[in-house]
Design an enzyme around this catalytic site. Structure first.
Site, short mmCIF file in Angstrom:
data_model
loop_
_atom_site.label_atom_id
_atom_site.label_comp_id
_atom_site.label_asym_id
_atom_site.label_seq_id
_atom_site.Cartn_x
_atom_site.Cartn_y
_atom_site.Cartn_z
N ARG A 87 39.36 -45.10 -15.20
CA ARG A 87 39.34 -44.55 -16.56
C ARG A 87 40.71 -44.68 -17.23
NH1 ARG A 87 43.34 -42.36 -15.86
NH2 ARG A 87 43.88 -40.42 -14.82
N ASP A 105 39.16 -36.78 -14.21
CA ASP A 105 38.86 -38.10 -13.65
C ASP A 105 37.44 -38.15 -13.06
OD1 ASP A 105 41.48 -38.27 -14.34
OD2 ASP A 105 42.26 -38.29 -12.29
N LYS A 112 50.02 -40.93 -5.87
CA LYS A 112 49.70 -39.50 -5.95
C LYS A 112 50.32 -38.68 -4.82
CE LYS A 112 45.53 -38.57 -8.57
NZ LYS A 112 44.09 -38.49 -8.45
N SER A 160 43.08 -44.02 -12.03
CA SER A 160 42.10 -43.22 -11.30
C SER A 160 41.34 -43.98 -10.23
CB SER A 160 41.12 -42.66 -12.33
OG SER A 160 40.81 -41.37 -12.01
N GLY A 199 47.70 -44.96 -12.13
CA GLY A 199 47.23 -43.94 -13.07
C GLY A 199 45.90 -44.27 -13.73
C1 GLA Z 1 45.67 -36.85 -13.13
C2 GLA Z 1 44.72 -35.75 -12.68
C3 GLA Z 1 43.88 -35.26 -13.86
C4 GLA Z 1 44.74 -34.90 -15.05
C5 GLA Z 1 45.74 -36.02 -15.37
C6 GLA Z 1 46.71 -35.64 -16.44
O1 GLA Z 1 44.95 -37.98 -13.48
O2 GLA Z 1 43.88 -36.22 -11.66
O3 GLA Z 1 43.09 -34.18 -13.46
O4 GLA Z 1 45.40 -33.68 -14.85
O5 GLA Z 1 46.47 -36.39 -14.21
O6 GLA Z 1 46.06 -35.44 -17.64
#
Ligand code: GLA
Length: 447
Positions: free
Chosen positions: A32, A181, A225, A136, A134
């Site tokens: 995403r 996400d 992460k 996801s 970033g």
């Molecule tokens: C990551 C987390 C989400 C959200 C974003 C910031 O992707 O997994 O839940 O908090 O950071 O918006």
């Protein structure tokens, strides 16, 4: 219909690695980008993401026993195996198998609550979401595993419920993330962004204008992460929680679970008022010592560490906290996200772009989650004709996005190549994409 060419070659690999066994299902879970609403989800405020046409794909066959066998098409991620149960011990921190374990443990608990015991599965995983960027990819793996396991066990779970469960489940890897996400991965639709509200989760699809798309450009800064990024993320969670305590004390109420609990209606006026109250309480100080922060919460330092710090998943307390700027970002971002969803719905794309620009400034200045490379990408995209640009996702690296007319994409790509990737001595290839909203996760039988 999710079976595509990629699945055809995966099928051959599946049979090869699992000794001629045939897969029964194909699972696809997309990555995403988030248009706006950054670090709002765990505070109980909305987000506005969309799924992208890059995904984790999985072929699956059931097993009789309770073992999950994972094989990855990418040799960087070696074979993994684990037994299902209510308590699945994690692999080493940062191991890719932990994302599958996170989903499995949560579903095993759900099944046990329904008086069922889960059978295991054979999984062959492949994907084309850039990793540690970033977008996801890890949540896509969590969701794909959950859908696969639910399918082989005929365990029925509504997508909203699964999204909420998987958000919680992912805390297994140590990041105290929100639910954005997982929600967009499961609930997205082609050509529509998804406005998601939380606690309880509600999704509203918003049409995305047909002549526009989102250019996504990698900062080439890794947004893993684990490690210090996990700490930086959890620290933001703590600073927001601290804001909850300070404001609740000011308002003479007991602290709600999250910032959104401080306003019944998240109107722009109320959100501004809360920022004003916090400014008064902190004397306008952006950074405060732990001792002073505890005092503002009405707690002894030890009590603050025990009750607030440890809840945010931090192993040791920070020396300084920044409740004021962090909450100022969250409150203003909540208002921008509501407005952006309405504007997008009305086709006011330029206004959405303006809100994205403001969001980036707030993410950079108040939330301190940008970096030189992201700021540069954002600037180049805007100058090359994007209607608005910002970092997307947790930040600290990863991707920047620009909202643009489809006709501007090649000019933006050229500008990024010449002014960013060349000067950073990096390839543009594999780093710049143009996305339109894609479909959410799906499972398909191969029989
Ligand atoms: C990551 C987390 C989400 C959200 C974003 C910031 O992707 O997994 O839940 O908090 O950071 O918006």
């Amino acid at each position: 219909m999710i079976i595509s060419e990629q699945f055809e070659s995966m099928r051959r690999q599946f049979e090869e690695v699992f000794g001629g066994c045939e897969p029964g299902w194909a699972v696809c879970a997309p990555g995403r980008i988030n248009l706006i609403g950054e670090h709002t989800d765990y505070n109980g405020f909305p987000v506005l993401p969309m799924a992208i046409g890059r995904a984790v794909r999985m072929l699956v066959a059931p097993r009789r026993d309770g073992t999950v066998l994972l094989r990855n098409a990418d040799s960087r991620w070696g074979p993994r195996e684990f037994s299902l149960g209510r308590r699945i011990p994690p692999f080493a921190s940062g191991d890719w198998g932990n994302y599958a374990k996170a989903a499995a443990q949560s579903l095993a608990r759900l099944a046990a609550d329904r008086g069922m015991e889960l059978s295991g599965m054979l999984c062959f995983v492949s994907g084309d979401i850039p990793v540690e960027a970033g977008l996801s990819s890890s949540t896509a793996l969590v969701v794909a595993t959950a859908l696969a396991l639910a399918q082989v066990n005929q365990l029925e779970v509504e997508p909203e419920e699964l999204a909420e469960r998987m958000a919680e489940a992912e805390h297994y890897v140590g990041t105290r993330g929100g639910g954005m996400d997982q929600a967009v991965c499961l609930l997205a639709e082609p050509n529509r962004a998804v406005k998601v509200d939380f606690f309880p989760l509600r999704a509203r699809r918003v049409d995305f204008p047909s002549e526009h798309c989102v250019v996504a450009a990698h900062s080439t800064v890794c947004a893993k992460k684990t490690g210090h990024r996990r700490r930086a993320y959890n620290l933001r969670v703590l600073e927001c929680c601290t804001g909850v305590h300070i404001l609740a004390r000011r308002l003479g109420i007991s602290p709600p679970e999250r910032l959104a609990g401080l306003c019944e209606e998240a109107s722009p006026e109320r959100l501004r008022e809360l920022t004003g109250l916090l400014r008064e309480a902190t004397g306008g100080r952006e950074s405060l010592t732990l001792e002073r922060t505890a005092e503002l919460c009405g707690l002894e330092p030890d009590q603050y560490v025990e009750e607030v710090v440890s809840n945010a998943g931090l192993d040791r307390p920070p020396e300084a906290l920044h409740a004021l700027p962090r909450c100022r970002h969250v409150f203003s971002e909540a208002a921008r996200t509501e407005e952006a969803a309405e504007r997008l719905e009305r086709g006011e794309v330029e206004e959405v772009g303006r809100l994205m620009d403001e969001s980036h400034r707030s993410c950079a200045r108040d939330y301190a989650i940008s970096c030189r490379e992201l700021d540069r990408l954002v600037e180049i995209m805007r100058e090359a004709g994007a209607l608005g640009a910002r970092l997307t996702g947790a930040g600290f690296g990863g991707f920047a996005i620009g909202l643009a007319r489809a006709g501007r994409v090649s000019a933006i790509r050229r500008a990024l190549t010449e002014r960013f990737y060349h000067s950073e001595r990096k390839e543009t290839e594999g780093h710049v994409f143009a996305f339109r909203p894609a479909a959410g996760a799906a499972v398909e039988s191969l029989k």
